[in-house]
Design a protein around this motif. Structure first.
Motif, PDB file in Angstrom:
ATOM      1  N   LEU A 136     -37.847  99.977  29.636  1.00  0.00           N
ATOM      2  CA  LEU A 136     -37.340 100.278  28.300  1.00  0.00           C
ATOM      3  C   LEU A 136     -35.815 100.361  28.297  1.00  0.00           C
ATOM      4  O   LEU A 136     -35.151  99.824  27.394  1.00  0.00           O
ATOM      5  CB  LEU A 136     -37.923 101.597  27.803  1.00  0.00           C
ATOM      6  N   GLU A 137     -35.253 101.015  29.296  1.00  0.00           N
ATOM      7  CA  GLU A 137     -33.799 101.160  29.370  1.00  0.00           C
ATOM      8  C   GLU A 137     -33.118  99.797  29.476  1.00  0.00           C
ATOM      9  O   GLU A 137     -32.133  99.523  28.775  1.00  0.00           O
ATOM     10  CB  GLU A 137     -33.431 102.028  30.572  1.00  0.00           C
ATOM     11  N   ARG A 190     -33.272  97.820  26.209  1.00  0.00           N
ATOM     12  CA  ARG A 190     -32.384  98.363  25.182  1.00  0.00           C
ATOM     13  C   ARG A 190     -30.917  98.078  25.484  1.00  0.00           C
ATOM     14  O   ARG A 190     -30.107  97.903  24.574  1.00  0.00           O
ATOM     15  CB  ARG A 190     -32.596  99.874  25.069  1.00  0.00           C
ATOM     16  N   VAL A 239     -44.929 100.691  26.905  1.00  0.00           N
ATOM     17  CA  VAL A 239     -43.646  99.983  26.814  1.00  0.00           C
ATOM     18  C   VAL A 239     -43.663  98.978  25.672  1.00  0.00           C
ATOM     19  O   VAL A 239     -42.742  98.944  24.839  1.00  0.00           O
ATOM     20  CB  VAL A 239     -43.314  99.278  28.143  1.00  0.00           C
ATOM     21  N   ILE A 281     -43.656 100.665  22.229  1.00  0.00           N
ATOM     22  CA  ILE A 281     -42.353 101.212  21.855  1.00  0.00           C
ATOM     23  C   ILE A 281     -41.381 100.095  21.470  1.00  0.00           C
ATOM     24  O   ILE A 281     -40.659 100.193  20.470  1.00  0.00           O
ATOM     25  CB  ILE A 281     -41.784 102.068  23.007  1.00  0.00           C
ATOM     26  N   LEU A 282     -41.355  99.035  22.250  1.00  0.00           N
ATOM     27  CA  LEU A 282     -40.430  97.937  21.962  1.00  0.00           C
ATOM     28  C   LEU A 282     -40.724  97.302  20.615  1.00  0.00           C
ATOM     29  O   LEU A 282     -39.809  96.966  19.858  1.00  0.00           O
ATOM     30  CB  LEU A 282     -40.503  96.883  23.067  1.00  0.00           C
ATOM     31  N   GLU A 295     -39.595  99.444  17.816  1.00  0.00           N
ATOM     32  CA  GLU A 295     -38.129  99.353  17.668  1.00  0.00           C
ATOM     33  C   GLU A 295     -37.691  97.973  17.171  1.00  0.00           C
ATOM     34  O   GLU A 295     -36.491  97.712  17.063  1.00  0.00           O
ATOM     35  CB  GLU A 295     -37.459  99.663  19.007  1.00  0.00           C
TER      36      GLU A 295
END
Length: 239
Positions: free
Chosen positions: A39-40, A43, A64, A67-68, A71
């Motif tokens: 994730l880091e 982003r 993962v 969440i992506l 977003e």
């Protein structure tokens, strides 16, 4: 076709093998060993592709990709997993993955999937002729990768966008599941046609007022699906 690729795999030997094959094809590769690091990295940069193992520490691959997509990050996602059931495959696609491979897999098959995903992603994002596809009050803008219904923007995963784009380009045409599957993955003997059904179900939730009684994205029984203008007559709703 050089791309920026993140490989999220907690098996060091497996990750190294994938890295070597990707770099051999000219890609820039970042390897991480857990979901939070994936994730880091996603982003921080602008990756083209995430090769994502499902079972990882910290946050698993399903978390993962969930969440992506929440977003609204549009990188392509290829999931890798030892889970081989169709339910696992459909869950991954339902969350927004673009493709799904089960372990053990051939590295050459993996590279073929990577090439297909990158080619399709860049084709979708590279249209710059300003032509917006319209079917009634549904609008699909290939250049901007946008979908809107009644003027309201609709968020679609890359797979969903490829399907709705293909169907909006030929409204009223009946597409078989196999034809729509080709829009998603090309010729692929490992992916079930139920993949298409999952994407269609998710699209209906986003573009229909009553997803259980669709008026735009219709089932043609025994054949497949078609996209229509609901104002041009009242279609018979699928059972």
């Amino acid at each position: 076709m050089c791309a920026n690729v993140i490989v999220a795999e907690d098996d060091a030997k497996q990750a190294e093998l994938v890295r070597r094959y990707l770099e051999r094809e000219g890609h820039a590769v970042t390897v991480v060993a857990d979901g939070l690091s994936a994730l880091e990295q996603a982003r921080q940069g602008a990756p083209d592709l995430l090769v994502l193992d499902v079972m990882m520490p910290g946050a698993d691959g399903l978390d993962v990709v969930r969440i992506l997509r929440a977003e609204e990050r549009e990188l392509a996602v290829l999931m890798l997993t030892a889970r081989a059931t169709e339910d696992d495959l459909l869950l991954g696609l339902d969350l927004g993955a673009d493709d799904y491979m089960t372990k053990p897999y051939s590295p050459r098959e993996l590279m073929a999937r990577v090439r297909t995903l990158l080619r399709r992603t860049r084709r979708d994002g590279g249209r710059d002729d300003g032509h917006v596809l319209r079917v009634g009050t549904l609008a699909v803008d290939p250049a901007r990768h946008e979908v809107a219904v009644d003027g309201a923007e609709v968020d679609c995963t890359p797979g969903e966008f490829r399907l709705i784009s293909a169907m909006a380009a030929e409204p009223e045409r009946v597409f078989t599941r196999e034809q729509l599957l080709a829009e998603l993955h090309g010729f692929d003997r490992y992916i079930s046609s139920r993949t298409v059904d999952v994407h269609i179900m998710n699209l209906r939730k986003k573009i229909e007022r009553a997803p259980r009684r669709p008026a735009r994205l219709l089932t043609v029984f025994g054949v497949g699906y078609k996209l229509v203008d609901p104002l041009k007559g009242t279609p018979r709703a699928p059972r």
